[in-house]
Write a protein that holds these residues in place. Structure first.
Motif, PDB file in Angstrom:
ATOM      1  N   PHE A  61     -18.736 -26.927  28.261  1.00 23.06           N
ATOM      2  CA  PHE A  61     -17.815 -27.454  27.245  1.00 23.06           C
ATOM      3  C   PHE A  61     -17.678 -26.510  26.057  1.00 23.06           C
ATOM      4  CE2 PHE A  61     -22.027 -29.352  26.532  1.00 23.06           C
ATOM      5  CZ  PHE A  61     -22.285 -28.899  25.245  1.00 23.06           C
ATOM      6  N   ASN A  62     -18.386 -25.387  26.074  1.00 25.50           N
ATOM      7  CA  ASN A  62     -18.362 -24.455  24.939  1.00 25.50           C
ATOM      8  C   ASN A  62     -17.385 -23.305  25.233  1.00 25.50           C
ATOM      9  OD1 ASN A  62     -18.905 -22.900  22.726  1.00 25.50           O
ATOM     10  ND2 ASN A  62     -21.119 -22.788  23.059  1.00 25.50           N
ATOM     11  N   PRO A  63     -16.165 -23.336  24.629  1.00 30.05           N
ATOM     12  CA  PRO A  63     -15.137 -22.364  24.996  1.00 30.05           C
ATOM     13  C   PRO A  63     -15.469 -20.940  24.545  1.00 30.05           C
ATOM     14  CG  PRO A  63     -14.423 -23.678  23.120  1.00 30.05           C
ATOM     15  CD  PRO A  63     -15.718 -24.263  23.575  1.00 30.05           C
ATOM     16  N   LEU A  64     -14.759 -19.977  25.130  1.00 30.47           N
ATOM     17  CA  LEU A  64     -15.061 -18.563  24.900  1.00 30.47           C
ATOM     18  C   LEU A  64     -14.010 -17.908  24.016  1.00 30.47           C
ATOM     19  CD1 LEU A  64     -15.833 -17.695  28.632  1.00 30.47           C
ATOM     20  CD2 LEU A  64     -17.481 -18.257  26.821  1.00 30.47           C
ATOM     21  N   GLY A 107      -1.824 -17.361  31.419  1.00 32.66           N
ATOM     22  CA  GLY A 107      -2.378 -16.836  32.674  1.00 32.66           C
ATOM     23  C   GLY A 107      -3.891 -16.672  32.674  1.00 32.66           C
ATOM     24  N   LEU A 108      -4.578 -17.403  31.789  1.00 38.62           N
ATOM     25  CA  LEU A 108      -6.037 -17.281  31.722  1.00 38.62           C
ATOM     26  C   LEU A 108      -6.710 -18.360  32.572  1.00 38.62           C
ATOM     27  CD1 LEU A 108      -6.565 -16.666  27.899  1.00 38.62           C
ATOM     28  CD2 LEU A 108      -6.158 -14.997  29.727  1.00 38.62           C
ATOM     29  N   SER A 109      -7.947 -18.088  32.945  1.00 39.42           N
ATOM     30  CA  SER A 109      -8.752 -19.110  33.612  1.00 39.42           C
ATOM     31  C   SER A 109      -8.920 -20.305  32.667  1.00 39.42           C
ATOM     32  CB  SER A 109     -10.129 -18.527  33.945  1.00 39.42           C
ATOM     33  OG  SER A 109     -11.064 -19.575  34.140  1.00 39.42           O
ATOM     34  N   ASP A 110      -8.787 -21.536  33.205  1.00 35.64           N
ATOM     35  CA  ASP A 110      -8.948 -22.740  32.377  1.00 35.64           C
ATOM     36  C   ASP A 110     -10.358 -22.844  31.789  1.00 35.64           C
ATOM     37  OD1 ASP A 110      -6.402 -23.680  32.596  1.00 35.64           O
ATOM     38  OD2 ASP A 110      -6.813 -24.895  34.385  1.00 35.64           O
ATOM     39  N   ARG A 111     -11.306 -22.184  32.445  1.00 34.36           N
ATOM     40  CA  ARG A 111     -12.697 -22.264  31.958  1.00 34.36           C
ATOM     41  C   ARG A 111     -12.854 -21.609  30.593  1.00 34.36           C
ATOM     42  NH1 ARG A 111     -16.079 -23.146  36.753  1.00 34.36           N
ATOM     43  NH2 ARG A 111     -14.774 -22.702  38.557  1.00 34.36           N
ATOM     44  N   VAL A 112     -11.965 -20.643  30.267  1.00 35.08           N
ATOM     45  CA  VAL A 112     -12.058 -19.927  28.993  1.00 35.08           C
ATOM     46  C   VAL A 112     -11.968 -20.896  27.826  1.00 35.08           C
ATOM     47  CG1 VAL A 112     -10.797 -18.372  27.461  1.00 35.08           C
ATOM     48  CG2 VAL A 112     -11.237 -17.683  29.814  1.00 35.08           C
ATOM     49  N   THR A 113     -11.043 -21.867  27.907  1.00 35.43           N
ATOM     50  CA  THR A 113     -10.817 -22.789  26.794  1.00 35.43           C
ATOM     51  C   THR A 113     -11.600 -24.082  26.964  1.00 35.43           C
ATOM     52  OG1 THR A 113      -8.928 -23.715  27.948  1.00 35.43           O
ATOM     53  CG2 THR A 113      -8.485 -21.952  26.367  1.00 35.43           C
ATOM     54  N   ALA A 114     -12.354 -24.199  28.035  1.00 32.87           N
ATOM     55  CA  ALA A 114     -13.069 -25.445  28.339  1.00 32.87           C
ATOM     56  C   ALA A 114     -12.101 -26.623  28.296  1.00 32.87           C
ATOM     57  CB  ALA A 114     -14.237 -25.647  27.371  1.00 32.87           C
ATOM     58  N   GLY A 115     -10.860 -26.391  28.744  1.00 29.45           N
ATOM     59  CA  GLY A 115      -9.892 -27.472  28.860  1.00 29.45           C
ATOM     60  C   GLY A 115      -9.120 -27.797  27.577  1.00 29.45           C
TER      61      GLY A 115
END
Ligand code: AMP
Ligand code: MG
Length: 315
Positions: A61-64, A107-115
């Motif tokens: 849950f901690n975005p990058l 176009g980024l992986s959704d994991r980058v923003t934690a949704g």
């Protein structure tokens, strides 16, 4: 994840080229920025980004923060604004992260923003980080290159002390100049300081033309991952120590007797650059308690005290 030892790459053309090649192949490569060492992965590659969370043991849950090679590149990822333009002109490249609405076509992986529907972006100033981003030619997710919750890394040795064998390589550019993580400024609504860092609230307010809101003034604004306990050494911490006690490791500030001094002359920028390296050393000494002298609460001192209080928080 590689089970071979992590490569230490030199800060030259060949090292940068190899690092970029590994990143393109979806591997994890730690690299120096002016703040701390970042753990880089191709932000568009879902498996690579998943690897960051796994290598760090970071909660999902901690975005990058995504590092970009140019302002133009940032504009392809987020909904840019006049305010973003003003602060970027004042502080980019540099230790300032901007949180803005993410573009639907980023176009980024959704994991980058934690949704989340916002994205944290930064254009770093360190020449080696710039060269790597340019050679890679795309967005790099880059949280601090350490196991989650531990002291942040400001040298390649710090990186290897917790991630050796868990990542493909570290680009060794020597110690980081600023030494504290970037200031995070939320710009998806009213400009809000989400994390203090190398750029102070006063500097931001000047560029914005009005006082920046602090996160504590607006409980409705959430900064995911800003957990109370972070940057934790193995030792317990005793802050604002007015006197030294028997058996403690003594971290000083200003002209005083101690084991390590953040800045004998009382310079806050110097203290910021030394903070994590000194904590690493005192922790390695095996002391049970690290006592820290008071650090003035203005300028870079605000960010230093933020990191110290989270290093001291109950875990
Ligand atoms: P680190 O990568 O360890 O320096 O931590 C990055 C920090 O950036 C996280 O702890 C979050 O608090 C913050 N962050 C990243 N993305 C966002 C976002 N979209 N909104 C608010 N804060 C964010
Ligand atoms: Mg971190």
């Amino acid at each position: 994840m590689p089970d071979t030892p992590t490569l230490r790459l030199p800060a030259d053309e060949a090292g940068i080229a190899r690092a970029a090649e590994l990143l393109r192949a979806g591997e994890l490569v730690a690299f120096p920025t002016e703040t701390v060492y970042g753990l880089g992965a191709d932000a568009r590659n879902d498996a690579a980004v998943a690897g960051i969370y796994e290598a760090k043991g970071r909660p999902s849950f901690n975005p990058l923060i995504v590092h970009v090679p140019s302002i133009e590149h940032a504009k392809e990822l987020v909904e840019w604004s006049g305010t973003a333009e003003n602060v970027a002109r004042a502080f980019w490249p540099g230790p300032l992260t901007l949180v803005l609405p993410i573009r639907w076509d980023a176009g980024l992986s959704d994991r980058v923003t934690a949704g989340l529907d916002t994205l944290a972006v930064r254009l770093p100033a360190a020449p080696l980080a710039r060269e790597l981003l340019t050679a890679f030619g795309g967005p790099l997710a880059g949280p601090s290159a350490n196991r989650s919750g531990r002291i942040s890394p400001t040298t390649a040795d710090h990186v290897l002390s917790t991630l050796d064998g868990r990542i493909a390589a570290v680009l060794d550019g020597g110690p980081c100049k600023v030494g504290l993580e970037s200031t995070i400024l939320g710009l998806s609504g009213r400009p809000t300081l989400l994390r203090p860092g190398g750029i102070s609230a006063e500097q931001l307010s000047e560029a914005l033309g009005h006082p920046v809101m602090r996160r504590q003034d607006n409980a409705a604004i959430s900064a995911p991952g800003q957990t109370a306990s972070h940057y934790a050494p193995r030792a317990r911490m005793r802050l604002n120590a007015a006197e030294w006690r028997e058996g403690e490791a003594r971290l000083g500030f200003g002209d005083m007797e101690c084991d390590l001094n953040l800045s004998p002359s009382g310079d806050l920028e110097e203290a910021a650059a030394n903070l994590f390296a000194h904590l690493h050393l005192l922790d390695a000494s095996g002391a049970k308690i690290i006592a820290v002298a008071p650090v003035p609460h203005f300028g870079a001192g605000v960010a230093i005290n933020d990191r110290l209080s989270r290093a001291a928080a109950p875990r």
